[in-house]
Write a protein that holds these residues in place. Structure first.
Motif, PDB file in Angstrom:
ATOM      1  N   THR A   2       0.841  -1.200   0.000  1.00  0.00           N
ATOM      2  CA  THR A   2       0.000   0.000   0.000  1.00  0.00           C
ATOM      3  C   THR A   2       0.872   1.244   0.000  1.00  0.00           C
ATOM      4  N   VAL A   3       0.314   2.334  -0.508  1.00  0.00           N
ATOM      5  CA  VAL A   3       1.037   3.598  -0.555  1.00  0.00           C
ATOM      6  C   VAL A   3       1.307   4.109   0.862  1.00  0.00           C
ATOM      7  N   LEU A   4       0.344   3.909   1.773  1.00  0.00           N
ATOM      8  CA  LEU A   4       0.542   4.365   3.145  1.00  0.00           C
ATOM      9  C   LEU A   4       1.752   3.712   3.785  1.00  0.00           C
ATOM     10  N   GLN A   5       1.905   2.403   3.582  1.00  0.00           N
ATOM     11  CA  GLN A   5       3.055   1.705   4.153  1.00  0.00           C
ATOM     12  C   GLN A   5       4.366   2.175   3.518  1.00  0.00           C
ATOM     13  N   TRP A  10       5.055   5.223   2.579  1.00  0.00           N
ATOM     14  CA  TRP A  10       5.438   6.493   3.191  1.00  0.00           C
ATOM     15  C   TRP A  10       5.771   6.338   4.668  1.00  0.00           C
ATOM     16  N   LEU A  11       5.180   5.330   5.338  1.00  0.00           N
ATOM     17  CA  LEU A  11       5.576   5.058   6.722  1.00  0.00           C
ATOM     18  C   LEU A  11       7.018   4.575   6.790  1.00  0.00           C
ATOM     19  N   SER A  30       4.079   5.380  -5.387  1.00  0.00           N
ATOM     20  CA  SER A  30       2.804   6.092  -5.397  1.00  0.00           C
ATOM     21  C   SER A  30       2.285   6.314  -6.807  1.00  0.00           C
TER      22      SER A  30
END
Length: 952
Positions: free
Chosen positions: A395-398, A400-401, A430
Motif C-alpha cells: 500500500t502507498v501508506l506503508q 510512506w511510513l 505512489s
C-alpha cells in the motif's frame, strides 16, 4: 493663501556617503524655492557629523537629533511641536529635492481648493526627471495599495489629474488644521502607505487630496520616507515587509468592529496562503517578510486600537465615499497581467526545441522498441526480482511510513531515521498505487527510452545541432553503467543514471530562474538519496557554481544556486545526526537498498583500468561470456575510446571554458568511481560489500558526453558538416557494439533478473503479514563458517523501501542486536527455556530456517540440521513445513503486540516529517513554471556556454 509654511525635513543617514550628498541637494533645492519656506525644522535620526554640519549651515530654525531607528512618522511627530502658528506643513526627507517652483505651485493649489486637506506633487526619479516615481495612490477593495502612475514615462498624460484617494507622503503640503486633527502620520504603519492612510483619514474627515502634477520633486528612494528603491534583494525584502505590515495594520484599523477579530484570526492562514503564492510566483525571498509582517500585526494591537480611535474621533463622512476612488478588480487584473518586459528587445533569440522535427521523438521511440525486444519477458512479469531488487510495500501508506522517522521494518526495535532513498521509493511506488511493486517493472521497461530522452535534453544545454542531440541521447541510453544496472538488478544505480541528465539540464541553468533552481534541487536530493557517495563530487560542482556566479554574475542568482542543496540537506540531516551520534559517519556513504555483493570490478590496477574505460563490471560489459572461449576481448575497452578522444579535444575549441568545466565533472565522476570500488561501509551477514562504482561512472559519463558534444559542435569548421556526422556515427557505432551483450542478456538467460518474488518470505507469512504489518518473522541463515545469521523482518516481506543503512553499516552491535542474537541462540539450543513465549510477547509469529546455498561447507549443513532438530522439538512452535524460502514454523497461541513507540518518538516523527514536507513542497512549488518564468526563459539561450552573463 497660507501665510506661513513650515517645512519638516527628516534625515536618516545610516552611515551612507550618498545620503549626505542627497541631503546637500535637497537643502539647496529648498533654499532655491521661488516661494521660500517660512521655517525649517530638520530631524536627524542618528549621529552623523556630516549631516549635522549641513543642517547647521542650512539656516534651519531648529535641528533635532532622534535615535537612529526613528521612523518618518515618529520624526514628523517630534517636529510637529515646533510648527507653532504655521498654516501648512511641508513634509520632506533627505532625498526629496523640489524644483524651484514646486512649493509655490503646492501653495497655490491649496489656495484654489479650500476643501483640500493636502496637496501632493509629482514625484520623479532622482537622476531622470522624465520618469514618474509616484503620482497619486489608491487601493483595492481589500486594502492593497497601488500607485496610479508609478514607473511611467512622463509625457504629461496625467497632468490633468487632480482628485485622487491619496498620494505618496513625500513632498506633500498639509494644512495645519488637518495635520493636527488627524494627529499626523500613523506610527503603526511600519514606514509604508503613510500617504495612503493619511489621505483615507482626510477623506473620512471631510477633506480631500488634490494633485499638483506640475509641481515636481525628485526622489532617490534611499531616505527615511517612502519605499526604498529596489536596488538590492535586501531593499526589496524591507519594502515587502513594510508594505505587508502596513496593509495588515490598515485592514485591522479600517474594518468594522465586528470583523476585526475575524481579520486578526485570518492573519496566519493568509500568511501560509500568500507564502505558497510567493513560491509559485518564484519570489521565495518574500516569504520571510510575509511572516515577519504577520507576527508584527498579531502583537501590535495597541497601535490598531489607537488608529481606530483616531478614525472614530475625526470621521464625518461615510466609508462609501471612498468607493469611486478605489482600484477596481478589472483594473487590478489588467495591471497584474501587464508584462513590463514584453516590450524589451532581447539580443538573445531562443530557438525552437525541435523535439519532434529534430529527431528527438524518433530516438525515444526507437529506444522503446529496443527495450521491448531486449526485455520481452518483463512485459508479463508482475514483480521484478533478482540482484538487488525486492518487492515494495503493498500500500502507498506503508511506503510512506517506511520513509518516515521511527521504527524500522527490520530489527528487533530499531528506532532511527529512514534512508532518503525510501522517500524516492515511496514517491515512485505512489505512481502505481494499486500494486506499487509493478512500478519497478515499468521503470525497467522504460529505462532505455527514458535514458534516451534525458540524454537528448541534456544535450540541448550543449548544442543546437539535431544530430548531436540525438547522439547525446544514444550515448546515454547505451551507457555500460545503465545496461549493467538493468541486467544486474540495481534499482538505485538505475535511478541515478536516469536522473543525472535532468539534473545537468536543470542545474546548468539554475542561476537563471527559480523554476530551474527548484527543479534542480529536487533532482539533486533524489540523486544523492539514491547514491550518497556522489555527494562529495556533487558538492564540489555546486561550490564551483557558487564561485562562477559570484565572479561572472556579481552574485546575481546566488540565492538560486544556494537553494540547490537545501532539500537534500533537510532530507539527510536526521540520518547524519543519527550516524554522528552512533560514530558511524562512514555509513552515510553506503549504497541504499538491499546490500548485495554483485559482480563488479576489483580495487586493483586492472579494475581501475576498466573503470577508466567506463566499464563497471569485470566481464567487459558482458563480452567475456558473449564470445566463445579463447576469443580475445582486449579490444572491448577501446570501443569507448572515440568518445573519450572527442571529450579531450573540447578544451581546444572556441568553447574551451565549457569544455573544461565538463571535463572537470568527468574527472570528479571518475575519481568518485575509483574511490567507491575501494570503500566498504556496509555488510550483508558476514560479508562486507564495496560501494557500486557505476554511479560514479554515470557522473563521469555526463561530463564526457557533454565535452564530446562541445568538441563536435565547435571543433570543426561549419563547412565540415559531413565530417562531423561521420565522427559522431563512428562513436555511436562503437557504443552500440559495446552494448550488444547487455541488450541480449535477457534473451540469452544471463541477466540476473527474475520473475518475482512477490515476497522474500514464504507465502503463508506473506498472507499473514499483508493484513498485519506488525507481525514478525525471525529468519535464521547458517553460514559457511558454521555461524548463524539472524534477521527479524516485520510484515509480509522484506521490501526495497524498508531497508536501512543504519543497520547495514553498524560496526558494533547495540542492545537490540544482542537481544536478537540471544533469541536466535536460544531457538537453536535444545536446553534453552521459554524462548517461544518471549517471541510471542514481542509479536513475533514465525521462525524461518533459510535453505543452504550451493556449495555450502559441512559446518553450515551440520548447524542447519541441529537448528531444525531443536526447532521441531520446541513446544509452542508448529511446523508449517518446507517452502521455497526454507523451513517454516509458526508460533502457536496468542501473540502480543509489537512494542509501540513513545510519545517523544512520535513527536520527533511529526516534527521531522513536517520540516521535510515543507522543504520538498517549497522546492516543488518553485519548480512549477508560470507565464512570467516562461517569458523570462524565452529571453535566455538554451545552450549554456562559456559566458555566465545571461539575463535572468
Amino acid at each position: 493663501m497660507p501665510a506661513r509654511v513650515h517645512a519638516i525635513l527628516v534625515v536618516r543617514p545610516d552611515g551612507r556617503t550618498f545620503a549626505t550628498l542627497h541631503l546637500r541637494r535637497t537643502l539647496a533645492a529648498v533654499e532655491a524655492q521661488t516661494r521660500r519656506v517660512d521655517a525649517l525644522t530638520i530631524v536627524i535620526c542618528g549621529k552623523d557629523a556630516d549631516a549635522h554640519e549641513f543642517a547647521a549651515a542650512s539656516g534651519a530654525e531648529s535641528v533635532i537629533t532622534a535615535p537612529a531607528g526613528t521612523g518618518f512618522a515618529a520624526a514628523t511627530g517630534i517636529a510637529s511641536r515646533r510648527v507653532g502658528e504655521s498654516d501648512a506643513v511641508w513634509l520632506l526627507a533627505q532625498d526629496t529635492a523640489p524644483e524651484q517652483d514646486a512649493l509655490a505651485k503646492l501653495v497655490g493649489a491649496l489656495e484654489l481648493a479650500p476643501s483640500a486637506a493636502f496637496a501632493a506633487p509629482k514625484l520623479v526619479r532622482w537622476n531622470d526627471a522624465d520618469e514618474i516615481a509616484s503620482l497619486g495612490v489608491s487601493m483595492t477593495r481589500f486594502g492593497r495599495a497601488m500607485g496610479l502612475a508609478d514607473g511611467e514615462l512622463d509625457q504629461g498624460q496625467h497632468d490633468g489629474s487632480e482628485d485622487v484617494l491619496a498620494a505618496d507622503i513625500r513632498g506633500v503640503l498639509v494644512r495645519i488644521g488637518a495635520w493636527r486633527a488627524l494627529d499626523g502620520i500613523d506610527t503603526g504603519l511600519s514606514g509604508a502607505d503613510e500617504g495612503l492612510d493619511l489621505g483615507v483619514r482626510a477623506r473620512l474627515a471631510g477633506g480631500r487630496v488634490t494633485l499638483v502634477p506640475t509641481a515636481h520633486i525628485a526622489v532617490a528612494g534611499d531616505g527615511v520616507a517612502g519605499p526604498p528603491a529596489p536596488t538590492s534583494a535586501a531593499a526589496r525584502r524591507r519594502s515587502a515587509y513594510a508594505e505587508r505590515a502596513a496593509q495588515l495594520h490598515r485592514r485591522l484599523a479600517y474594518a468594522p468592529l465586528w470583523a476585526v477579530a475575524l481579520h486578526w484570526l485570518s492573519i496566519l492562514p493568509l500568511a501560509v496562503w500568500r507564502s505558497l503564492g510567493h513560491l509559485i510566483g518564484k519570489q521565495p525571498g518574500l516569504v520571510w517578510p510575509e511572516w515577519r509582517a504577520a507576527a508584527v500585526a498579531i502583537v501590535r494591537l495597541a497601535s490598531v486600537a489607537h488608529a481606530r480611535g483616531s478614525i472614530r474621533r475625526t470621521r464625518s463622512a461615510p466609508w462609501s465615499l471612498l468607493a469611486p476612488l478605489r482600484i477596481s478588480q478589472a483594473t487590478l487584473r489588467e495591471r497584474l497581467e501587464d508584462d513590463p518586459d514584453a516590450a524589451e528587445v532581447s539580443a538573445v533569440h531562443r530557438t525552437d526545441l525541435r523535439f519532434f522535427s529534430g529527431g528527438g521523438a524518433w530516438l525515444v521511440l526507437a529506444a522503446l522498441v529496443v527495450s521491448a525486444v531486449s526485455f520481452t519477458s518483463l512485459l508479463v512479469w508482475p514483480v521484478l526480482g533478482g540482484g538487488g531488487l525486492q518487492p515494495l510495500r503493498s500500500t502507498v501508506l506503508q511506503l510512506w511510513l517506511d520513509a518516515a522517522y521511527g521504527r524500522r521494518a527490520l530489527g528487533l526495535e530499531t528506532i532511527a531515521p529512514a534512508d532518503p532513498f525510501a522517500v524516492v521509493i515511496a514517491a515512485l511506488g505512489s505512481l502505481w498505487p494499486g500494486s506499487p511493486s509493478k512500478i519497478l517493472v515499468i521503470v525497467w521497461i522504460l529505462a532505455l527510452p527514458l535514458a534516451a530522452l534525458g540524454g537528448w535534453f541534456a544535450a540541448t544545454r550543449v548544442t543546437e545541432r539535431p544530430l548531436l542531440r540525438i547522439a547525446g541521447g544514444v550515448v546515454w541510453a547505451l551507457s555500460p553503467t545503465l545496461l549493467a544496472a538493468l541486467t544486474q538488478g540495481r534499482p538505485a544505480a538505475l535511478l541515478v543514471h536516469l536522473l543525472l541528465p535532468w539534473l545537468f539540464f536543470a542545474g546548468a541553468a539554475a542561476h537563471r530562474s527559480w523554476v530551474t533552481a527548484g527543479t534542480a534541487s529536487l533532482l539533486f536530493a533524489a540523486v544523492v538519496a539514491c547514491a550518497p557517495s556522489l555527494a562529495p563530487a556533487l558538492l564540489v560542482i555546486w561550490a564551483g557554481m557558487l564561485v562562477l556566479v559570484l565572479a561572472a554574475r556579481a552574485g546575481r542568482g546566488l540565492a538560486k544556486v544556494i537553494w540547490l542543496v537545501v532539500p537534500a540537506t533537510v532530507l539527510f540531516t536526521p540520518l547524519v545526526w543519527h550516524q554522528l551520534r552512533a560514530g558511524e559517519l562512514g555509513g552515510l556513504l553506503a549504497d541504499p537498498g538491499v546490500v548485495w555483493a554483485g559482480p563488479q570490478v576489483a580495487a586493483d590496477a586492472t579494475g581501475r583500468g576498466l573503470l577508466a574505460a567506463g566499464l563497471p563490471t569485470p566481464d567487459l560489459a558482458g563480452w567475456v561470456g558473449f564470445v566463445p572461449e579463447g576469443v580475445p576481448t582486449w579490444w572491448v575497452p577501446l570501443l569507448a575510446a572515440p568518445l573519450a578522444v572527442f571529450a579531450l579535444i573540447a578544451p581546444l575549441t572556441t568553447r574551451w571554458a565549457a569544455g573544461m568545466v565538463l571535463l572537470v565533472i568527468a574527472a570528479l565522476g571518475l575519481g568518485t568511481a575509483f574511490a567507491q570500488v575501494g570503500v566498504s561501509v556496509a555488510s550483508a551477514q558476514s560479508q562486507t560489500v564495496p560501494l557500486w562504482p557505476g554511479t560514479g561512472l554515470s557522473l563521469a559519463s555526463i561530463g564526457v558526453m557533454g565535452a564530446a558534444l562541445v568538441a563536435l559542435d565547435t571543433g570543426l569548421a561549419r563547412r565540415m558538416t559531413r565530417v562531423r556526422s561521420i565522427l559522431a556515427l563512428v562513436a555511436l557505432l562503437a557504443l552500440a557494439v559495446l552494448a550488444v551483450p547487455s541488450l541480449t542478456a535477457s534473451a540469452r538467460g544471463t541477466a540476473l533478473l527474475t520473475n518475482g518474488p512477490s515476497s522474500t518470505l514464504p507465502a503463508y507469512v506473506a498472507a499473514e503479514g499483508s493484513d498485519d504489518p506488525d507481525i514478525g518473522t525471525v529468519v535464521l541463515a547458517p553460514l559457511r563458517g558454521g555461524e548463524l545469521a539472524v534477521q527479524l523482518v516485520w510484515g509480509g516481506s522484506e521490501t526495497l523501501g524498508g531497508q536501512t543503512t543504519v543497520m547495514s553499516t553498524r560496526t558494533s552491535a547495540d542492545e537490540h542486536d544482542h537481544e536478537l542474537a540471544e533469541l536466535a541462540a536460544d531457538l537453536v539450543s535444545p536446553t534453552s527455556g521459554d524462548v517461544v513465549d518471549t517471541l510471542a510477547d514481542a509479536g513475533i509469529g514465525f521462525v524461518l530456517l533459510a535453505p543452504l546455498d550451493e556449495g555450502t561447507a559441512d559446518a553450515a549443513s551440520t548447524l542447519r540440521l541441529e537448528a531444525e532438530t531443536s526447532l521441531n522439538q520446541r513446544s509452542g512452535l508448529d511446523a508449517v513445513g518446507e517452502t521455497a524460502r526454507g523451513t517454516l514454523w509458526r508460533v502457536s497461541g496468542e501473540l502480543g503486540n509489537r512494542a509501540g513507540v513513545g510519545d517523544a518518538v512520535a513527536a520527533t516523527t511529526r516534527m521531522i516529517a513536517l520540516v521535510q514536507l515543507i522543504a520538498l513542497a517549497a522546492a516543488l512549488l518553485l519548480s512549477l513554471p508560470t507565464a512570467a518564468s516562461r517569458r523570462a526563459a524565452r529571453r535566455t539561450p538554451r545552450v549554456i556556454g562559456p559566458q555566465w552573463q545571461e539575463q535572468r
